[in-house]
Design an enzyme around this catalytic site. Sequence first.
Site, PDB file in Angstrom:
ATOM      1  N   ASP A  11      45.579  41.902  32.791  1.00  0.00           N
ATOM      2  CA  ASP A  11      44.604  41.416  33.535  1.00  0.00           C
ATOM      3  C   ASP A  11      43.820  40.846  32.492  1.00  0.00           C
ATOM      4  O   ASP A  11      43.517  41.268  31.614  1.00  0.00           O
ATOM      5  CB  ASP A  11      44.300  42.332  34.704  1.00  0.00           C
ATOM      6  CG  ASP A  11      43.263  41.773  35.441  1.00  0.00           C
ATOM      7  OD1 ASP A  11      43.168  40.532  35.877  1.00  0.00           O
ATOM      8  OD2 ASP A  11      42.073  42.490  35.937  1.00  0.00           O
ATOM      9  N   SER A  12      42.852  40.149  33.251  1.00  0.00           N
ATOM     10  CA  SER A  12      41.421  39.599  32.412  1.00  0.00           C
ATOM     11  C   SER A  12      40.693  41.132  32.224  1.00  0.00           C
ATOM     12  O   SER A  12      39.693  40.734  31.438  1.00  0.00           O
ATOM     13  CB  SER A  12      40.688  38.792  33.235  1.00  0.00           C
ATOM     14  OG  SER A  12      40.461  39.078  34.624  1.00  0.00           O
ATOM     15  N   CYS A  74      46.715  39.713  37.518  1.00  0.00           N
ATOM     16  CA  CYS A  74      45.741  38.880  37.847  1.00  0.00           C
ATOM     17  C   CYS A  74      46.016  37.765  38.491  1.00  0.00           C
ATOM     18  O   CYS A  74      46.889  36.977  38.236  1.00  0.00           O
ATOM     19  CB  CYS A  74      45.095  38.546  36.249  1.00  0.00           C
ATOM     20  SG  CYS A  74      43.780  37.306  36.430  1.00  0.00           S
ATOM     21  N   GLU A 154      33.288  45.098  38.879  1.00  0.00           N
ATOM     22  CA  GLU A 154      33.324  45.294  37.181  1.00  0.00           C
ATOM     23  C   GLU A 154      32.182  46.305  36.951  1.00  0.00           C
ATOM     24  O   GLU A 154      32.062  46.965  36.081  1.00  0.00           O
ATOM     25  CB  GLU A 154      33.159  44.308  36.331  1.00  0.00           C
ATOM     26  CG  GLU A 154      34.343  43.654  36.408  1.00  0.00           C
ATOM     27  CD  GLU A 154      35.353  43.871  35.374  1.00  0.00           C
ATOM     28  OE1 GLU A 154      35.045  44.556  34.446  1.00  0.00           O
ATOM     29  OE2 GLU A 154      36.721  43.747  35.729  1.00  0.00           O
ATOM     30  N   CYS A 188      42.484  38.814  44.846  1.00  0.00           N
ATOM     31  CA  CYS A 188      41.844  38.894  43.429  1.00  0.00           C
ATOM     32  C   CYS A 188      41.904  40.328  43.098  1.00  0.00           C
ATOM     33  O   CYS A 188      41.787  41.276  44.131  1.00  0.00           O
ATOM     34  CB  CYS A 188      40.679  38.461  43.340  1.00  0.00           C
ATOM     35  SG  CYS A 188      39.494  38.989  41.920  1.00  0.00           S
ATOM     36  N   HIS A 190      40.223  42.531  41.792  1.00  0.00           N
ATOM     37  CA  HIS A 190      39.061  43.271  42.011  1.00  0.00           C
ATOM     38  C   HIS A 190      38.574  43.529  43.446  1.00  0.00           C
ATOM     39  O   HIS A 190      37.887  44.506  43.518  1.00  0.00           O
ATOM     40  CB  HIS A 190      37.755  42.603  41.199  1.00  0.00           C
ATOM     41  CG  HIS A 190      38.101  42.623  39.701  1.00  0.00           C
ATOM     42  ND1 HIS A 190      38.975  41.838  39.000  1.00  0.00           N
ATOM     43  CD2 HIS A 190      37.293  42.927  38.889  1.00  0.00           C
ATOM     44  CE1 HIS A 190      38.705  42.278  37.912  1.00  0.00           C
ATOM     45  NE2 HIS A 190      37.813  43.003  37.727  1.00  0.00           N
TER      46      HIS A 190
END
Length: 274
Positions: A11-12, A74, A154, A188, A190
């Site tokens: 993932d990023s 991702c 994040e 997404c 997140h």
Amino acid sequence: MSDNRPIGVFDSGIGGITVLKALRARLPHEDLVYLGDMARLPYGTKSAETVTAYSLQTTKHLLTHDVKMVVIACNTASSVALGPLTEALAPIPVIGVIEPGARAGVAATKTNHIAVIATEATVRVGAYARAIHALAPDAHVVQEPCGLFVTLAEEGWISGDVVEATARRYLTPLFKRKASPDTLVLGCTHFPVLAKTIRKVVGRGVKLVDSAETTAKAVEAALNDAGLATKRKARGRNRFLATDSRERFARVGGIFFGEVIKAKDVELVDLRFN
Ligand code: DGL
């Protein structure tokens, strides 16, 4: 035949750990190597060319760990780089999260009216709308980029006033009409950690789905189809790699994983020369 090589997941950043968690639950005996490209996060605001180049570099590194399959945990990278990665890695199978997420959305809706929230890049290329329409041509799909959710997650801010105000600002326009969607795809990696607050804003009548569970199912099926599953009975290991910010990876990644991750167990890798 038992293939004991690890599955590579990338993932990023940390968000893909929601997918890792689902993989761990479904495939307890497989070894998993997770690479978070923390140094270059976010992918969601960048061009398709840049995200594809980054994704090729991260997968190239995963190949040095002798992975038998790659999971793109991702949504942004899955949206724009699944084709190039599949081609570059053949015959190693590559699984993205968009099709499984679309499948979960189509299975959940009763009214054929689905909302998708994702990063700017995922929305721009219409990846979910395309995948949903491939499964349900008559579906009505509305999309909204919600980039700030990535920053909040994040930061480890998964509830509270700021998260709720942000969710209201993004989501109220999608759900204020009478004939509003009955299903919301969290497109997404997140967003699942913000689900409680999102649920509070959209109400209990809306089904929230994400691609973690359905991706894990797709990975299991692909392993079995290709004869790549391990037959080992011991518990599989998790190995964590990051391109930067080991402490942050451990601290926030633990929230996503639901288990403590120690910074000393996160290995730093440098992809700049790949
Ligand atoms: N992992 C990205 C995704 O699922 C979100 C974070 C980013 O923008 O890089 O789209």
